[in-house]
Write an enzyme that holds these catalytic residues in place. Structure first.
Site, PDB file in Angstrom:
ATOM      1  CB  SER A  74      -0.895   0.023   1.236  1.00 15.33           C
ATOM      2  OG  SER A  74      -1.670  -1.152   1.300  1.00 15.33           O
TER       3      SER A  74
HETATM    4  N1  SAH Z   1      -0.278  -4.775   4.055  1.00 11.50           N
HETATM    5  C1  SAH Z   1       0.306  -5.215   2.818  1.00 11.50           C
HETATM    6  C2  SAH Z   1      -0.698  -5.081   1.715  1.00 11.50           C
HETATM    7  C3  SAH Z   1      -0.692  -6.247   0.851  1.00 11.50           C
HETATM    8  S1  SAH Z   1      -2.017  -6.295  -0.343  1.00 11.50           S
HETATM    9  C4  SAH Z   1       1.548  -4.411   2.496  1.00 11.50           C
HETATM   10  O1  SAH Z   1       1.595  -3.229   2.851  1.00 11.50           O
HETATM   11  O2  SAH Z   1       2.466  -4.924   1.861  1.00 11.50           O
HETATM   12  C5  SAH Z   1      -3.144  -7.422   0.431  1.00 11.50           C
HETATM   13  C6  SAH Z   1      -2.613  -8.777   0.786  1.00 11.50           C
HETATM   14  O3  SAH Z   1      -3.708  -9.561   1.244  1.00 11.50           O
HETATM   15  C7  SAH Z   1      -1.990  -9.555  -0.365  1.00 11.50           C
HETATM   16  O4  SAH Z   1      -0.691  -9.922  -0.024  1.00 11.50           O
HETATM   17  C8  SAH Z   1      -2.905 -10.767  -0.515  1.00 11.50           C
HETATM   18  O5  SAH Z   1      -2.230 -11.935  -0.916  1.00 11.50           O
HETATM   19  C9  SAH Z   1      -3.480 -10.903   0.873  1.00 11.50           C
HETATM   20  N2  SAH Z   1      -4.738 -11.639   0.979  1.00 11.50           N
HETATM   21  C10 SAH Z   1      -5.762 -11.696   0.101  1.00 11.50           C
HETATM   22  N3  SAH Z   1      -6.755 -12.466   0.570  1.00 11.50           N
HETATM   23  C11 SAH Z   1      -6.355 -12.918   1.791  1.00 11.50           C
HETATM   24  C12 SAH Z   1      -6.959 -13.765   2.778  1.00 11.50           C
HETATM   25  N4  SAH Z   1      -8.167 -14.289   2.617  1.00 11.50           N
HETATM   26  N5  SAH Z   1      -6.257 -13.995   3.902  1.00 11.50           N
HETATM   27  C13 SAH Z   1      -5.024 -13.466   4.106  1.00 11.50           C
HETATM   28  N6  SAH Z   1      -4.414 -12.669   3.205  1.00 11.50           N
HETATM   29  C14 SAH Z   1      -5.062 -12.390   2.060  1.00 11.50           C
END
Ligand code: SAH
Length: 228
Positions: A74
């Protein structure tokens, strides 16, 4: 001295020092982030270590970046905003869904006592673990799985952050939130506009604030199945 520590040395050898300062002053403070604990946590974190080599030059720009597997880290402003909305106190226990790069996890770990973070994609979780270990974090526990179900054994939580969008608040997460606790997440069905919301648990009921329009990757797994 390892790369992570060298990266934060207060001298001219750190090429990321100036861009990190600009990020804090222009993109965070300049856009209304006032919480000094959050600003200082982010000023002290080498964001460039959380992104792949090929996008490292952009690590301190205020935009999301690809982290592999079709996922993104993000943008710094959103990380700061969501951290602020959680109203964390030093003794708080936090659950994060969507570890991704681990950057948001690290920011939360600087603000609260313990952070539990779940990622559905194993390779991302493993990379996040190695970055966080390199930086010597001791109050973070990661696991691979579907965050829809939360982490019952570690709850209840003072705050829950979901960093992927879903049409509704996953019920298990709501149950694992302590009375008075805050849950922050992007709400919206796939292909529709998403809203960043904060839900506060008051007498067991959600008091919901609709905060702003956002754009997040979708939450995968059980939440995609139709509601019963
Ligand atoms: N906080 C992270 C944002 C990553 S984007 C950062 O700043 O790097 C959102 C993330 O959620 C992705 O890595 C994706 O793989 C994960 N995601 C999607 N569905 C999910 C689920 N059901 N449980 C856990 N993680 C999930």
């Amino acid at each position: 001295m390892d790369a992570a520590r060298a990266a934060l040395q207060p001298d001219d050898r750190d090429p990321y020092r100036a861009p990190r300062r600009v990020m804090i002053d222009r993109d965070l403070r300049g856009r209304g982030i006032t919480n000094e604990r959050i600003l200082s946590a982010m000023a002290g974190l080498p964001r460039h270590l959380f992104v792949p080599d090929r996008v490292r030059a952009y690590a301190y720009e205020d935009r999301p970046l690809p982290i592999g597997a079709g996922q993104t880290i993000s943008q710094p402003y959103i990380v700061a905003l969501m951290s602020e909305l959680l109203e964390l106190k030093p003794a708080d226990k936090v659950l994060e869904i969507g570890t991704g790069s681990g950057y948001q996890t690290a920011v939360l770990a600087r603000l609260a006592a313990a952070v539990y973070s779940i990622e559905i994609l194993a390779p991302l979780s493993e990379r996040a673990r190695s970055t966080l270990d390199q930086l010597d974090f001791k109050n973070i526990e990661l696991k691979v799985g579907d965050g829809f179900y939360g982490w019952e054994e570690r709850g209840p939580f003072d705050a829950i952050l979901v960093t992927a969008a879903a049409p509704r608040i996953p019920e298990p997460l709501w149950r694992q939130l302590r009375e008075g606790g805050r849950l922050v997440m992007p709400l919206g069905a796939q292909g529709t506009a998403q809203r960043l919301i904060r839900a506060r648990k008051a007498d067991g009921q959600p008091v919901i604030e609709d905060l702003s329009g956002v754009l997040f990757v979708p939450l995968r797994g059980a939440v995609e199945k139709p509601a019963r």
